[in-house]
Design a protein around this motif. Sequence first.
Motif, PDB file in Angstrom:
ATOM      1  N   LEU A 126      16.696 -79.872   8.710  1.00 17.11           N
ATOM      2  CA  LEU A 126      17.804 -79.305   7.932  1.00 17.11           C
ATOM      3  C   LEU A 126      17.307 -78.487   6.756  1.00 17.11           C
ATOM      4  CD1 LEU A 126      20.406 -82.194   7.600  1.00 17.11           C
ATOM      5  CD2 LEU A 126      20.642 -80.119   8.933  1.00 17.11           C
ATOM      6  N   ARG A 127      16.300 -79.012   6.073  1.00 20.75           N
ATOM      7  CA  ARG A 127      15.805 -78.394   4.850  1.00 20.75           C
ATOM      8  C   ARG A 127      14.739 -77.329   5.094  1.00 20.75           C
ATOM      9  NH1 ARG A 127      17.576 -83.384   4.043  1.00 20.75           N
ATOM     10  NH2 ARG A 127      18.530 -83.947   2.063  1.00 20.75           N
ATOM     11  N   GLY A 128      14.388 -77.085   6.357  1.00 17.51           N
ATOM     12  CA  GLY A 128      13.366 -76.093   6.668  1.00 17.51           C
ATOM     13  C   GLY A 128      11.961 -76.548   6.344  1.00 17.51           C
ATOM     14  N   LYS A 129      11.760 -77.854   6.142  1.00 18.36           N
ATOM     15  CA  LYS A 129      10.437 -78.405   5.821  1.00 18.36           C
ATOM     16  C   LYS A 129       9.608 -78.632   7.090  1.00 18.36           C
ATOM     17  CE  LYS A 129      11.562 -79.097   1.442  1.00 18.36           C
ATOM     18  NZ  LYS A 129      10.859 -78.744   0.250  1.00 18.36           N
ATOM     19  N   LYS A 130      10.289 -78.656   8.225  1.00 20.70           N
ATOM     20  CA  LYS A 130       9.629 -78.828   9.516  1.00 20.70           C
ATOM     21  C   LYS A 130      10.359 -77.945  10.516  1.00 20.70           C
ATOM     22  CE  LYS A 130       8.045 -82.369  12.705  1.00 20.70           C
ATOM     23  NZ  LYS A 130       7.962 -83.800  12.991  1.00 20.70           N
ATOM     24  N   ALA A 131       9.582 -77.243  11.337  1.00 20.97           N
ATOM     25  CA  ALA A 131      10.192 -76.356  12.332  1.00 20.97           C
ATOM     26  C   ALA A 131      10.206 -77.040  13.683  1.00 20.97           C
ATOM     27  CB  ALA A 131       9.412 -75.051  12.412  1.00 20.97           C
ATOM     28  N   PRO A 132      11.309 -76.921  14.420  1.00 24.69           N
ATOM     29  CA  PRO A 132      11.322 -77.468  15.772  1.00 24.69           C
ATOM     30  C   PRO A 132      10.346 -76.680  16.646  1.00 24.69           C
ATOM     31  CG  PRO A 132      13.369 -76.290  15.321  1.00 24.69           C
ATOM     32  CD  PRO A 132      12.573 -76.308  14.053  1.00 24.69           C
ATOM     33  N   GLU A 133       9.978 -77.261  17.764  1.00 26.10           N
ATOM     34  CA  GLU A 133       8.994 -76.645  18.659  1.00 26.10           C
ATOM     35  C   GLU A 133       9.383 -75.221  19.033  1.00 26.10           C
ATOM     36  OE1 GLU A 133       7.329 -77.396  23.102  1.00 26.10           O
ATOM     37  OE2 GLU A 133       7.662 -79.169  21.867  1.00 26.10           O
ATOM     38  N   SER A 134      10.651 -74.960  19.149  1.00 21.68           N
ATOM     39  CA  SER A 134      11.112 -73.616  19.511  1.00 21.68           C
ATOM     40  C   SER A 134      10.897 -72.621  18.379  1.00 21.68           C
ATOM     41  CB  SER A 134      12.599 -73.659  19.882  1.00 21.68           C
ATOM     42  OG  SER A 134      13.363 -74.082  18.758  1.00 21.68           O
ATOM     43  N   GLY A 135      10.625 -73.108  17.161  1.00 21.64           N
ATOM     44  CA  GLY A 135      10.302 -72.244  16.050  1.00 21.64           C
ATOM     45  C   GLY A 135      11.456 -71.896  15.127  1.00 21.64           C
ATOM     46  N   ALA A 136      12.694 -72.223  15.491  1.00 19.55           N
ATOM     47  CA  ALA A 136      13.814 -71.857  14.629  1.00 19.55           C
ATOM     48  C   ALA A 136      15.008 -72.770  14.872  1.00 19.55           C
ATOM     49  CB  ALA A 136      14.217 -70.413  14.885  1.00 19.55           C
ATOM     50  N   ARG A 137      15.888 -72.805  13.886  1.00 19.55           N
ATOM     51  CA  ARG A 137      17.179 -73.492  14.015  1.00 19.55           C
ATOM     52  C   ARG A 137      18.248 -72.418  14.086  1.00 19.55           C
ATOM     53  NH1 ARG A 137      19.439 -76.614  10.124  1.00 19.55           N
ATOM     54  NH2 ARG A 137      20.506 -77.793  11.724  1.00 19.55           N
ATOM     55  N   PHE A 138      19.412 -72.803  14.560  1.00 21.93           N
ATOM     56  CA  PHE A 138      20.539 -71.880  14.570  1.00 21.93           C
ATOM     57  C   PHE A 138      20.943 -71.563  13.138  1.00 21.93           C
ATOM     58  CE2 PHE A 138      21.152 -74.196  18.618  1.00 21.93           C
ATOM     59  CZ  PHE A 138      21.045 -73.107  19.474  1.00 21.93           C
ATOM     60  N   GLU A 139      21.333 -70.327  12.905  1.00 24.66           N
ATOM     61  CA  GLU A 139      21.866 -69.952  11.596  1.00 24.66           C
ATOM     62  C   GLU A 139      23.255 -70.559  11.459  1.00 24.66           C
ATOM     63  OE1 GLU A 139      20.669 -68.105   8.970  1.00 24.66           O
ATOM     64  OE2 GLU A 139      18.720 -68.148   9.965  1.00 24.66           O
ATOM     65  N   GLU A 140      23.512 -71.178  10.319  1.00 22.79           N
ATOM     66  CA  GLU A 140      24.813 -71.782  10.073  1.00 22.79           C
ATOM     67  C   GLU A 140      25.432 -71.184   8.829  1.00 22.79           C
ATOM     68  OE1 GLU A 140      25.689 -75.914  10.775  1.00 22.79           O
ATOM     69  OE2 GLU A 140      23.560 -76.285  11.061  1.00 22.79           O
ATOM     70  N   SER A 141      26.748 -71.166   8.796  1.00 23.71           N
ATOM     71  CA  SER A 141      27.444 -70.670   7.613  1.00 23.71           C
ATOM     72  C   SER A 141      27.644 -71.780   6.576  1.00 23.71           C
ATOM     73  CB  SER A 141      28.795 -70.057   7.993  1.00 23.71           C
ATOM     74  OG  SER A 141      29.596 -71.021   8.637  1.00 23.71           O
ATOM     75  N   LEU A 142      27.379 -73.026   6.961  1.00 27.43           N
ATOM     76  CA  LEU A 142      27.511 -74.143   6.026  1.00 27.43           C
ATOM     77  C   LEU A 142      26.365 -74.126   5.018  1.00 27.43           C
ATOM     78  CD1 LEU A 142      28.339 -77.087   8.452  1.00 27.43           C
ATOM     79  CD2 LEU A 142      29.941 -75.753   7.102  1.00 27.43           C
ATOM     80  N   THR A 143      26.630 -74.594   3.821  1.00 27.80           N
ATOM     81  CA  THR A 143      25.565 -74.744   2.837  1.00 27.80           C
ATOM     82  C   THR A 143      24.678 -75.924   3.249  1.00 27.80           C
ATOM     83  OG1 THR A 143      26.791 -76.300   1.459  1.00 27.80           O
ATOM     84  CG2 THR A 143      27.107 -73.924   1.001  1.00 27.80           C
ATOM     85  N   LEU A 144      23.521 -76.026   2.633  1.00 28.51           N
ATOM     86  CA  LEU A 144      22.628 -77.153   2.921  1.00 28.51           C
ATOM     87  C   LEU A 144      23.329 -78.467   2.603  1.00 28.51           C
ATOM     88  CD1 LEU A 144      19.922 -78.383   3.720  1.00 28.51           C
ATOM     89  CD2 LEU A 144      19.146 -77.999   1.365  1.00 28.51           C
ATOM     90  N   GLU A 145      24.038 -78.529   1.500  1.00 25.45           N
ATOM     91  CA  GLU A 145      24.745 -79.762   1.123  1.00 25.45           C
ATOM     92  C   GLU A 145      25.783 -80.141   2.173  1.00 25.45           C
ATOM     93  OE1 GLU A 145      24.202 -77.182  -1.039  1.00 25.45           O
ATOM     94  OE2 GLU A 145      22.583 -78.202  -2.099  1.00 25.45           O
ATOM     95  N   GLU A 146      26.481 -79.149   2.718  1.00 24.01           N
ATOM     96  CA  GLU A 146      27.474 -79.410   3.760  1.00 24.01           C
ATOM     97  C   GLU A 146      26.810 -79.874   5.058  1.00 24.01           C
ATOM     98  OE1 GLU A 146      31.030 -76.283   2.533  1.00 24.01           O
ATOM     99  OE2 GLU A 146      29.270 -75.529   3.610  1.00 24.01           O
ATOM    100  N   GLN A 147      25.654 -79.301   5.382  1.00 22.00           N
ATOM    101  CA  GLN A 147      24.912 -79.726   6.575  1.00 22.00           C
ATOM    102  C   GLN A 147      24.417 -81.162   6.412  1.00 22.00           C
ATOM    103  OE1 GLN A 147      21.970 -76.864   8.115  1.00 22.00           O
ATOM    104  NE2 GLN A 147      22.937 -75.339   6.801  1.00 22.00           N
ATOM    105  N   ILE A 148      23.946 -81.494   5.215  1.00 25.61           N
ATOM    106  CA  ILE A 148      23.483 -82.862   4.946  1.00 25.61           C
ATOM    107  C   ILE A 148      24.651 -83.829   5.053  1.00 25.61           C
ATOM    108  CG2 ILE A 148      22.589 -84.385   3.131  1.00 25.61           C
ATOM    109  CD1 ILE A 148      20.888 -81.918   2.197  1.00 25.61           C
ATOM    110  N   ALA A 149      25.804 -83.458   4.500  1.00 23.67           N
ATOM    111  CA  ALA A 149      26.993 -84.320   4.574  1.00 23.67           C
ATOM    112  C   ALA A 149      27.412 -84.516   6.026  1.00 23.67           C
ATOM    113  CB  ALA A 149      28.130 -83.726   3.761  1.00 23.67           C
ATOM    114  N   ARG A 150      27.351 -83.469   6.834  1.00 19.61           N
ATOM    115  CA  ARG A 150      27.706 -83.586   8.248  1.00 19.61           C
ATOM    116  C   ARG A 150      26.727 -84.516   8.968  1.00 19.61           C
ATOM    117  NH1 ARG A 150      26.868 -78.329  10.966  1.00 19.61           N
ATOM    118  NH2 ARG A 150      24.724 -79.047  10.864  1.00 19.61           N
TER     119      ARG A 150
END
Length: 164
Positions: A126-150
Motif C-alpha cells: 500500500l505504501r510503496g515500500k515493497k513492489a509486487p513481483e509484477s512491478g506495479a500496483r493499480f493506480e487508485e483515486s483513494l488517498t493512502l489513508e483511505e486505502q489503509i482504512a479499506r
Amino acid sequence: MRPLTENDIRGSFVNCSKGEAKRLPLPRDLAERPWDDLDFLGWRDGGAPDRSYLVVERDGRPLGVSLRFPPPQRGFLQRSMCALCLTSHPRGGVSLMTARKAGAAGREGNSVGLYMCTDLSCSLYLRGKKAPESGARFEESLTLEEQIARTTGNLFAFLDKLYS
C-alpha cells in the motif's frame, strides 16, 4: 502499529491453544520491523511452508490468528488479487488463507478463509515500500489513508467471522 513484544504476540492468538501459541515460531527481526508502516504484523512459518501468522491491534489490544494455505499450484499462470489490499500478483503471490474459528466452532473443525498476499506484506505494498513481483500496483483515486482504512476494514471483517 505499535511495536509488539514476544509476550504480546504469543498472548494474542484467538484460534489456537496457549501451548500452540507458545511453540509457534516468531519473526527474528521484530526489532527491525518497520512498525510505523505496518497495519498488521504478518509472517510465514519457515518450518511449516503451509502456515502463516497475523497479529493486528484491535480495540487497543493485539489480536493474533494462525493461518493455513495450500501449496502453490504448478502451471497456474493467472494473476490473483489480495482481498485485503487489492494488490494483484502472478503465480502464487495470493493464497487462500484459512483460519480455524475461535472457540468451540474451531475445535469442531470450522474455519473461514480469505485470499491474501502470500507474504502478508499488504501494508508495505500500500505504501510503496515493497513492489509486487509484477512491478506495479493499480493506480487508485483513494488517498493512502483511505486505502489503509479499506484494508484494515477488510481485515476486521475477516476477523469478525472467526467468532460467528
